[in-house]
Design a protein around this motif. Structure first.
Motif, short mmCIF file in Angstrom:
data_model
loop_
_atom_site.label_atom_id
_atom_site.label_comp_id
_atom_site.label_asym_id
_atom_site.label_seq_id
_atom_site.Cartn_x
_atom_site.Cartn_y
_atom_site.Cartn_z
N MET A 1 0.64 -1.25 0.05
CA MET A 1 -0.05 0.01 0.02
C MET A 1 0.78 1.26 0.04
O MET A 1 0.58 2.38 -0.83
N HIS A 2 1.82 1.44 0.43
CA HIS A 2 2.85 2.21 0.77
C HIS A 2 3.44 2.63 -0.89
O HIS A 2 3.55 3.78 -1.24
N LEU A 3 3.78 1.72 -1.23
CA LEU A 3 4.16 1.65 -2.83
C LEU A 3 3.17 2.43 -3.52
O LEU A 3 3.39 3.04 -4.56
N LYS A 4 2.13 1.53 -3.43
CA LYS A 4 0.95 2.39 -4.35
C LYS A 4 0.58 3.94 -4.17
O LYS A 4 0.21 4.49 -5.04
N VAL A 5 0.60 4.30 -2.73
CA VAL A 5 0.77 5.84 -2.44
C VAL A 5 1.69 6.21 -3.17
O VAL A 5 1.53 7.46 -3.53
N ASP B 1 3.28 5.73 -5.78
CA ASP B 1 2.91 5.77 -7.40
C ASP B 1 2.06 6.84 -7.59
O ASP B 1 1.96 7.54 -8.65
N MET B 2 0.77 6.83 -6.75
CA MET B 2 -0.23 7.94 -6.97
C MET B 2 0.36 9.14 -6.53
O MET B 2 -0.13 10.17 -7.27
N GLN B 3 1.28 9.47 -5.78
CA GLN B 3 1.86 10.89 -5.49
C GLN B 3 2.75 11.07 -6.35
O GLN B 3 3.38 12.47 -6.72
N TYR B 4 3.15 10.23 -7.27
CA TYR B 4 4.10 10.48 -8.37
C TYR B 4 3.78 11.87 -9.09
O TYR B 4 4.69 12.78 -9.51
N PHE B 5 2.56 11.92 -9.79
CA PHE B 5 2.21 13.14 -10.81
C PHE B 5 1.45 14.19 -9.62
O PHE B 5 0.30 14.33 -9.88
N THR B 6 2.08 14.89 -8.72
CA THR B 6 1.48 15.85 -7.86
C THR B 6 2.65 17.07 -7.68
O THR B 6 3.81 16.70 -8.02
N LEU B 7 1.95 18.30 -7.80
CA LEU B 7 3.13 19.27 -7.82
C LEU B 7 3.94 19.20 -6.44
O LEU B 7 4.99 19.68 -6.45
N GLU B 8 3.19 18.67 -5.43
CA GLU B 8 4.09 18.66 -4.00
C GLU B 8 5.33 17.97 -4.15
O GLU B 8 6.40 17.90 -3.45
#
Length: 163
Positions: free
Chosen positions: A52-56, A58-65
């Motif tokens: 789940m941590h790896l999925k999160v 991955d999901m955060q990869y395309f974010t400005l932050e």
């Protein structure tokens, strides 16, 4: 007679000790089995948590932050969280009466308003819109200017067909 009572008491005590030994041994085996089962479950949960941590991530990869190169565009501005600032500015477009001006469709059930926003980088935003029954997605180009105004331009749009 006294010797028989002592013999019976001795046999009874021996049987009682044997019973307690067997019961204790069985209890120890059951507890050991439970501990091993719990250790297996803990290992599985650790693996699941790591997944789940790896999925999160991955999901955060395309974010400005998480995009240092994109954030570098806003170093000269005095904004603590550029992503939140841009989201707030985009949500302000919902405050106009009627449909949101960035949405190229007329609301069918009520007015189309932007619901969810994801700032991808220093140029693009993904947004979700809905009128309560119908929904769609937008790709919006934006420009955050030095005077902290934001210009939004619709790049692409999609309205899902009702089911």
């Amino acid at each position: 007679m006294k010797s028989r009572i002592f013999l019976y008491l001795f046999v009874f005590a021996a049987l009682l000790a044997l019973f307690q030994y067997v019961t204790g041994n069985n209890m120890q085996k059951a507890l050991t089995s439970d501990v091993e089962q719990l250790q297996t479950e803990v290992e599985e949960l650790k693996d699941s948590l790591q997944t789940m941590h790896l999925k999160v991530l991955d999901m955060q990869y395309f974010t400005l932050e998480n995009n240092d190169d994109a954030l570098a565009y806003y170093d000269h501005l005095d904004i603590e969280n550029p992503s939140l600032y841009i989201q707030d500015k985009l949500l302000e477009t919902n405050e106009q009466k009627g449909d949101n001006p960035l949405i190229p469709y007329e609301g069918m059930e009520s007015d189309f308003k932007i619901n969810k926003i994801k700032v991808l980088n220093h140029k693009w935003i993904l947004a979700d819109f809905s009128d309560g029954k119908y929904w769609g997605d937008l790709i919006i180009k934006y420009e955050l200017k030095d005077d902290l105004s934001v210009d939004f331009t619709l790049a692409e749009h999609l309205l899902y067909a009702p089911q």
